[in-house]
Design an enzyme around this catalytic site. Structure first.
Site, mmCIF file in Angstrom:
data_model
loop_
_atom_site.group_PDB
_atom_site.id
_atom_site.type_symbol
_atom_site.label_atom_id
_atom_site.label_comp_id
_atom_site.label_asym_id
_atom_site.label_seq_id
_atom_site.Cartn_x
_atom_site.Cartn_y
_atom_site.Cartn_z
ATOM 1 N N TRP A 1 -2.675 -2.789 -1.665
ATOM 2 C CA TRP A 1 -2.347 -4.211 -1.815
ATOM 3 C C TRP A 1 -3.163 -4.912 -0.736
ATOM 4 C CZ3 TRP A 1 -0.268 -8.335 0.930
ATOM 5 C CH2 TRP A 1 0.162 -9.430 0.156
ATOM 6 N N ASN B 1 -1.728 1.956 5.793
ATOM 7 C CA ASN B 1 -0.874 0.896 5.255
ATOM 8 C C ASN B 1 -0.432 0.041 6.436
ATOM 9 O OD1 ASN B 1 1.165 -0.606 3.984
ATOM 10 N ND2 ASN B 1 2.670 1.034 4.233
ATOM 11 N N GLY B 2 -0.559 -1.284 6.312
ATOM 12 C CA GLY B 2 -0.122 -2.151 7.413
ATOM 13 C C GLY B 2 -1.236 -3.100 7.811
ATOM 14 N N CYS C 1 0.822 -1.205 0.000
ATOM 15 C CA CYS C 1 0.000 0.000 0.000
ATOM 16 C C CYS C 1 0.858 1.257 0.000
ATOM 17 C CB CYS C 1 -0.964 0.089 1.184
ATOM 18 S SG CYS C 1 -2.059 -1.311 1.321
ATOM 19 N N GLU D 1 17.828 -17.303 -8.152
ATOM 20 C CA GLU D 1 17.396 -15.962 -8.550
ATOM 21 C C GLU D 1 16.769 -15.978 -9.952
ATOM 22 O OE1 GLU D 1 16.758 -13.426 -7.071
ATOM 23 O OE2 GLU D 1 16.815 -11.764 -8.482
ATOM 24 N N HIS E 1 17.745 -37.347 -7.121
ATOM 25 C CA HIS E 1 17.086 -37.740 -5.867
ATOM 26 C C HIS E 1 15.589 -37.461 -5.913
ATOM 27 C CE1 HIS E 1 20.912 -38.714 -4.120
ATOM 28 N NE2 HIS E 1 21.374 -37.611 -4.658
ATOM 29 N N GLU F 1 8.073 -14.914 -11.136
ATOM 30 C CA GLU F 1 7.446 -13.739 -10.539
ATOM 31 C C GLU F 1 6.773 -12.844 -11.577
ATOM 32 O OE1 GLU F 1 10.827 -11.191 -8.958
ATOM 33 O OE2 GLU F 1 9.230 -10.441 -7.700
ATOM 34 N N LYS G 1 12.942 -14.796 -10.738
ATOM 35 C CA LYS G 1 12.653 -13.718 -11.706
ATOM 36 C C LYS G 1 11.628 -14.193 -12.723
ATOM 37 C CE LYS G 1 13.779 -10.844 -10.320
ATOM 38 N NZ LYS G 1 14.585 -10.523 -9.183
ATOM 39 N N LYS H 1 6.022 -4.384 -4.145
ATOM 40 C CA LYS H 1 7.471 -4.207 -4.033
ATOM 41 C C LYS H 1 7.961 -4.409 -2.608
ATOM 42 C CE LYS H 1 11.492 -2.766 -5.585
ATOM 43 N NZ LYS H 1 12.231 -3.776 -6.382
ATOM 44 N N ARG I 1 3.984 -0.369 -4.712
ATOM 45 C CA ARG I 1 3.704 -0.899 -3.373
ATOM 46 C C ARG I 1 2.383 -1.666 -3.311
ATOM 47 N NH1 ARG I 1 6.768 1.424 0.517
ATOM 48 N NH2 ARG I 1 5.249 0.828 2.084
HETATM 49 O O1 M6R Z 1 13.017 -5.046 0.082
HETATM 50 P P1 M6R Z 1 13.605 -6.408 0.290
HETATM 51 O O2 M6R Z 1 14.934 -6.578 -0.392
HETATM 52 O O3 M6R Z 1 13.671 -6.802 1.729
HETATM 53 O O4 M6R Z 1 12.602 -7.391 -0.420
HETATM 54 C C1 M6R Z 1 12.787 -8.774 -0.337
HETATM 55 C C2 M6R Z 1 11.925 -9.496 -1.342
HETATM 56 O O5 M6R Z 1 10.574 -9.197 -1.129
HETATM 57 C C3 M6R Z 1 12.283 -9.124 -2.778
HETATM 58 O O6 M6R Z 1 13.626 -9.378 -3.048
HETATM 59 C C4 M6R Z 1 11.411 -9.917 -3.765
HETATM 60 O O7 M6R Z 1 11.720 -11.270 -3.692
HETATM 61 C C5 M6R Z 1 11.589 -9.372 -5.168
HETATM 62 N N1 M6R Z 1 10.328 -8.960 -5.683
HETATM 63 C C6 M6R Z 1 12.164 -10.338 -6.134
HETATM 64 O O8 M6R Z 1 12.306 -9.762 -7.398
#
Ligand code: M6R
Length: 611
Positions: A76, A102-103, A2, A484, A507, A491, A488, A606, A27
């Site tokens: 969000w 927000n929260g 948010c 990673e 395994h 996501e 990517k 984010k 956000r």
């Molecule tokens: O702000 P942060 O680095 O703590 O965020 C951690 C994860 O939420 C963040 O890296 C998330 O996995 C990304 N969207 C990946 O691209």
């Protein structure tokens, strides 16, 4: 999680609120709304389901709502599905009090029962409506907005950043926060409240960070901060050195591609902040060589991509500096009871510095009396403020939900830490130290080279965009890169994807391979290359289509791999910085080929500032 914006000043509020929200849409983006005090002194609320553009159209870019004081929100969803009725702002019944939040209010059930017993009715499923009506209840009781906000702060459990307008107090906004970010800016045009700096960067670079359990009254050209004892707090603004253009798209269709391309700059800026006169210097973070030499064990806690940086850091620090390193996802770490020994360091890695689980992991370590280091991108964020030591990554504002340049900058910090620990622990000599630093300094040029050669990746992405499953395999650091690459891809493209340590395939996981399954092999660790090639051969025999990423000069993959991407050679410890780029670009181009929204993938936000 948010985004909040508030404005009171000389100008029309609605266009400013919409513009600010557009900078915070990363956000959350499932619904949006604004409330503006009109020229009859009444609050007008307009909300829409869906992205901010829907609200902007409804408001004719803000022109349809007149007034110079207002609050806005992009959501969000936590409590209650995305819908117009659940969208913020929420209000009391006669709309004399309106709020955005927000929260997560943890004791919302108890508060709702209490308020219901006092005659309140609720129309949405949100905890924010409860929060708003709680403020209303206290305002009616104390007849003072400050007292209402203090009572709210003392009564509510959980995390919140809240901005409230009271009809009786024109041109004023009241705010409070706990564990959700909130900043204030005071400029010639007026005063601003926001969840993050990019929303107000156009108007001011002097930003006040609101601390936990603080309250503020925001007026035109003025902000007054209070603690819960109603005492005025004197605050100094922090100067933000981010380039305002860095938070704009600058001609790109999506932030993600812009941010991928900004990686050499992010790495250079981070290196420049860490290396002085050819030596790594972490003293600005309070980490003198003497202090560093005292650490006998490191524990890293982080989430998502930052956790993947932690995985790379483990390999590099253990191998180079011979210090044991444990890595945990922060959401697990915070609920474990780690058995700490003497001289340990807990490192929390976070782009936003607001990730709820990472923040709690940090707090847990501090409560146990362990030294803490934060590697953070956002200046003044909660994790940065609460850690004993902070190293800032210099990635600049990162907007796209999928992290790229912040990840790359975090890698650099972890290499620098590893190399410095190796030197002071006597595991490498000065020559090797200088060589490693030179290799780090050469990374941006190699990154540029990769970035200038993405046509083949675009072509390959269009061929694989309809895949249902993609697996990434690698060994050692290559496994960490796979984690990673896989995140990517899934996501932003919604393709099912997993990463496996290549040696684990037999395994169980290999049973997933069938004709045409795409397997992406990472082979940058040449001492493990033969074994990894064997693993690729095993999946190919079972029908897999192979893509590989390896170092220039390693042509052993040609017979196995349908498409091989070569990255420039570098020190084995640092290959992640190069090999991750084709994986980021591949995900980006797959997402574009599928016609999806790159920067705002479904269900994500984010900054994960709730558990
Ligand atoms: O702000 P942060 O680095 O703590 O965020 C951690 C994860 O939420 C963040 O890296 C998330 O996995 C990304 N969207 C990946 O691209």
């Amino acid at each position: 999680m948010c985004g909040i914006v508030g404005y009171t000043g000389k100008k029309q509020a609605a266009p400013i609120l919409l513009e600010g929200l557009s900078k915070l849409e990363y956000r959350g983006y499932d619904s949006a709304g604004v409330a503006v005090r009109n020229n009859k002194g009444k609050h007008e609320i307009v909300k829409t389901n869906g992205k901010l553009s829907v609200l902007s159209d409804k408001l004719k870019k803000g022109k349809a709502l007149k007034g110079t004081c207002g609050i806005g929100h992009t959501r969000w969803a936590t409590h209650g599905m995305p819908s117009e009725v659940n969208a913020h702002p929420h209000s009391n019944d006669d709309q004399t009090i309106v709020a955005v939040h927000n929260g997560i209010i943890e004791n919302y059930v108890e508060l709702k029962e209490k308020l219901t017993s006092k005659g309140y009715t609720f129309y949405s499923e949100t905890d924010t409506e409860i929060a708003t009506k709680l403020v209303d209840y206290y305002y009616k009781k104390w007849k003072s907005p400050l007292e209402a906000m203090v009572s709210f702060t003392l009564r509510v459990r959980g995390s919140y950043a809240i901005a409230v307008m009271f009809e009786d107090y024109p041109e004023e906004i009241y705010i409070a926060r706990k564990d959700s970010p909130l900043i204030v800016g005071v400029a010639d045009e007026g005063s601003f409240v926001a969840s993050d700096v990019p929303a107000i960067l156009k108007y001011t670079r002097n930003v006040y960070y609101v601390d936990n359990m603080e309250i503020a009254r925001i007026e035109k050209g003025k902000a007054t901060f209070y603690n819960v004892d109603r005492k005025v707090i004197e605050k100094q603004p922090v100067k933000i050195d981010w380039d305002a253009d860095a938070a704009e798209k600058g001609g790109y269709k999506y932030y993600m591609l812009k941010e991928i391309r900004e990686q050499p700059r992010a790495v250079t800026d981070t290196l420049n902040s860490l290396i002085k006169d050819g030596k790594i210097d972490l003293s600005e973070a309070g980490l003198s060589d003497e202090k560093l030499s005292s650490f006998k064990r490191i524990r890293i806690a982080a989430c998502g991509s930052a956790y993947h940086v932690g995985m790379v850091a483990k390999y590099v620090i253990e191998d180079l500096a011979r210090i044991p390193v444990d890595v945990d996802v922060a959401s697990e770490f915070r609920y474990r009871s780690p058995v700490y020994g003497e001289n340990e360091l807990v490192v929390v890695i976070s782009q936003s510095g607001e990730t709820a689980d990472s923040l709690e992991a940090l707090r847990g370590a501090k409560a146990a009396g362990v030294a803490t280091l934060a590697i953070v991108n956002v200046l003044g964020s909660a994790i940065a403020r609460e850690a004993d030591n902070v190293i800032y990554t210099k990635a600049g504002p990162e907007i796209s939900v999928a992290t790229t340049k912040a990840y790359s900058a975090q890698l650099i910090v972890s290499y620098a830490l590893a190399v410095q620990l190796a030197l002071i622990n006597g595991k490498i000599d000065e020559d090797r130290y200088a060589q490693l630093i030179d290799e780090m300094l050469a990374l941006p040029a190699s990154m540029e080279k990769i970035l200038s050669d993405d046509e083949w990746l675009k072509w390959f992405a269009s061929k694989i965009a309809n895949k249902k499953d993609v697996y990434f395999i690698g060994r050692g650091i290559d496994y960490a890169i796979c984690l990673e690459g896989s995140l990517k891809l899934k996501e932003i493209s919604y393709i099912h994807s997993d990463a496996y340590a290549a040696g684990e395939l037999k395994h169980g996981h290999i049973s997933l391979i069938e004709e045409g399954t795409l397997v992406i092999g990472l082979i940058t660790q040449m001492r493990l290359a033969e074994k990894a090639v064997s693993n690729l051969s095993e999946v190919k025999t079972r029908g897999a289509q192979i893509m590989s990423v390896t170092l220039e000069g390693n042509y052993s993959l040609q017979e196995h791999s349908e498409f091989t991407f070569y990255v420039p050679k570098t020190e084995a410890y640092f290959t992640t910085s190069l090999a991750v780029i084709p994986l980021q670009l591949l995900s980006y181009y797959v997402c574009v080929a599928k016609g999806l929204d790159v920067d705002m993938p479904r269900n994500l936000a984010k900054c994960v500032s709730v558990e």
